[in-house]
Design a protein around this motif. Structure first.
Motif, PDB file in Angstrom:
ATOM      1  N   VAL A  27      41.096  32.057  42.163  1.00  0.00           N
ATOM      2  CA  VAL A  27      42.261  32.939  42.164  1.00  0.00           C
ATOM      3  C   VAL A  27      41.842  34.262  41.538  1.00  0.00           C
ATOM      4  O   VAL A  27      41.274  34.288  40.445  1.00  0.00           O
ATOM      5  CB  VAL A  27      43.438  32.324  41.375  1.00  0.00           C
ATOM      6  CG1 VAL A  27      44.607  33.298  41.308  1.00  0.00           C
ATOM      7  CG2 VAL A  27      43.872  30.999  41.997  1.00  0.00           C
ATOM      8  N   ILE A  28      42.111  35.342  42.259  1.00  0.00           N
ATOM      9  CA  ILE A  28      41.837  36.696  41.765  1.00  0.00           C
ATOM     10  C   ILE A  28      43.178  37.326  41.433  1.00  0.00           C
ATOM     11  O   ILE A  28      44.032  37.473  42.306  1.00  0.00           O
ATOM     12  CB  ILE A  28      41.120  37.564  42.833  1.00  0.00           C
ATOM     13  CG1 ILE A  28      39.893  36.849  43.408  1.00  0.00           C
ATOM     14  CG2 ILE A  28      40.774  38.935  42.265  1.00  0.00           C
ATOM     15  CD1 ILE A  28      38.830  36.509  42.416  1.00  0.00           C
ATOM     16  N   ALA A  29      43.371  37.691  40.171  1.00  0.00           N
ATOM     17  CA  ALA A  29      44.616  38.316  39.716  1.00  0.00           C
ATOM     18  C   ALA A  29      44.365  39.804  39.532  1.00  0.00           C
ATOM     19  O   ALA A  29      43.678  40.215  38.598  1.00  0.00           O
ATOM     20  CB  ALA A  29      45.078  37.684  38.402  1.00  0.00           C
ATOM     21  N   TYR A  30      44.885  40.605  40.460  1.00  0.00           N
ATOM     22  CA  TYR A  30      44.721  42.051  40.369  1.00  0.00           C
ATOM     23  C   TYR A  30      45.736  42.651  39.412  1.00  0.00           C
ATOM     24  O   TYR A  30      46.889  42.241  39.368  1.00  0.00           O
ATOM     25  CB  TYR A  30      44.945  42.710  41.740  1.00  0.00           C
ATOM     26  CG  TYR A  30      43.882  42.410  42.759  1.00  0.00           C
ATOM     27  CD1 TYR A  30      42.563  42.771  42.555  1.00  0.00           C
ATOM     28  CD2 TYR A  30      44.210  41.784  43.949  1.00  0.00           C
ATOM     29  CE1 TYR A  30      41.594  42.508  43.507  1.00  0.00           C
ATOM     30  CE2 TYR A  30      43.253  41.520  44.914  1.00  0.00           C
ATOM     31  CZ  TYR A  30      41.941  41.885  44.685  1.00  0.00           C
ATOM     32  OH  TYR A  30      40.993  41.633  45.630  1.00  0.00           O
ATOM     33  N   GLU A 115      46.869  31.609  34.900  1.00  0.00           N
ATOM     34  CA  GLU A 115      46.141  31.229  33.684  1.00  0.00           C
ATOM     35  C   GLU A 115      44.630  31.147  33.850  1.00  0.00           C
ATOM     36  O   GLU A 115      43.890  31.591  32.996  1.00  0.00           O
ATOM     37  CB  GLU A 115      46.668  29.902  33.156  1.00  0.00           C
ATOM     38  CG  GLU A 115      48.067  29.997  32.604  1.00  0.00           C
ATOM     39  CD  GLU A 115      48.601  28.648  32.171  1.00  0.00           C
ATOM     40  OE1 GLU A 115      47.835  27.658  32.191  1.00  0.00           O
ATOM     41  OE2 GLU A 115      49.780  28.585  31.819  1.00  0.00           O
ATOM     42  N   ASP A 116      44.126  30.566  34.926  1.00  0.00           N
ATOM     43  CA  ASP A 116      42.687  30.380  35.103  1.00  0.00           C
ATOM     44  C   ASP A 116      42.074  31.372  36.088  1.00  0.00           C
ATOM     45  O   ASP A 116      40.958  31.167  36.569  1.00  0.00           O
ATOM     46  CB  ASP A 116      42.410  28.950  35.588  1.00  0.00           C
ATOM     47  CG  ASP A 116      42.837  27.920  34.562  1.00  0.00           C
ATOM     48  OD1 ASP A 116      42.665  28.176  33.355  1.00  0.00           O
ATOM     49  OD2 ASP A 116      43.356  26.863  34.960  1.00  0.00           O
ATOM     50  N   ALA A 117      42.773  32.431  36.359  1.00  0.00           N
ATOM     51  CA  ALA A 117      42.328  33.399  37.363  1.00  0.00           C
ATOM     52  C   ALA A 117      41.219  34.308  36.847  1.00  0.00           C
ATOM     53  O   ALA A 117      41.068  34.518  35.642  1.00  0.00           O
ATOM     54  CB  ALA A 117      43.517  34.246  37.809  1.00  0.00           C
ATOM     55  N   GLU A 135      37.025  40.047  34.620  1.00  0.00           N
ATOM     56  CA  GLU A 135      36.822  39.095  33.526  1.00  0.00           C
ATOM     57  C   GLU A 135      37.470  37.749  33.834  1.00  0.00           C
ATOM     58  O   GLU A 135      38.378  37.663  34.655  1.00  0.00           O
ATOM     59  CB  GLU A 135      37.364  39.663  32.216  1.00  0.00           C
ATOM     60  CG  GLU A 135      38.769  40.169  32.279  1.00  0.00           C
ATOM     61  CD  GLU A 135      39.148  41.044  31.094  1.00  0.00           C
ATOM     62  OE1 GLU A 135      38.366  41.148  30.142  1.00  0.00           O
ATOM     63  OE2 GLU A 135      40.245  41.613  31.127  1.00  0.00           O
ATOM     64  N   GLY A 136      36.947  36.716  33.164  1.00  0.00           N
ATOM     65  CA  GLY A 136      37.497  35.367  33.295  1.00  0.00           C
ATOM     66  C   GLY A 136      36.944  34.619  34.484  1.00  0.00           C
ATOM     67  O   GLY A 136      36.252  35.171  35.329  1.00  0.00           O
ATOM     68  N   GLY A 137      37.217  33.320  34.536  1.00  0.00           N
ATOM     69  CA  GLY A 137      36.833  32.510  35.696  1.00  0.00           C
ATOM     70  C   GLY A 137      35.395  32.057  35.665  1.00  0.00           C
ATOM     71  O   GLY A 137      34.502  32.804  35.299  1.00  0.00           O
TER      72      GLY A 137
END
Length: 145
Positions: A27-30, A115-117, A135-137
């Protein structure tokens, strides 16, 4: 990871490199305002996944599905949603279970579902320049630019 781009093509290139290392279920959260480059980044992301369809903003459809790549790309626009509950009402869990990549514009409107994006923040710093933070993932361990 922080990057600066000086053209839409450079923004797409970063998206493409990220798309090459993503795994099913990513999941990519822009995050970023209007004109920040979210759709340009998604065009590159789609190329990195091997998608051949024309990539457009899902502003009026909420989600565009691209199925021609090595895995599906689901490009969401959450601008009109007010909370994560509305996201689940449109079948978010079904998209996650389909083994593709979900790229979510205006993710801050449904933050509880992100949350985990991998977060991709895009900031317009000039006419064609962008400051991009990724960042993240778990997928980022293999990402180099």
């Amino acid at each position: 990871m922080e990057l600066i781009t000086h053209s839409p093509q450079e923004t797409e290139q970063i998206g493409e490199k990220l798309g090459q290392v993503l795994r099913p279920g990513a999941v990519i959260a822009y995050r970023g305002g209007l004109g920040a480059g979210k759709t340009a980044f998604t065009r590159g992301l789609a190329r990195g996944l091997g998608c051949t369809e024309r990539i457009t903003s899902p502003t009026y459809t909420i989600v565009n599905e691209y199925l021609s790549g090595r895995m599906p790309l689901f490009h969401f626009d959450m601008y009109r949603l007010r909370c994560a509950e509305e996201l689940f009402d449109i079948g978010w869990e079904d998209y996650l279970e389909r083994g593709g990549v979900c790229a979510v514009e205006w993710s801050e409107n449904v933050a509880e579902a992100m949350e985990d994006a991998i977060t991709v923040s895009l900031e317009k710093t000039g006419e064609d320049s962008r400051h991009i933070t990724i960042e993240g993932g778990a997928s980022l361990a293999a990402f180099e630019f």
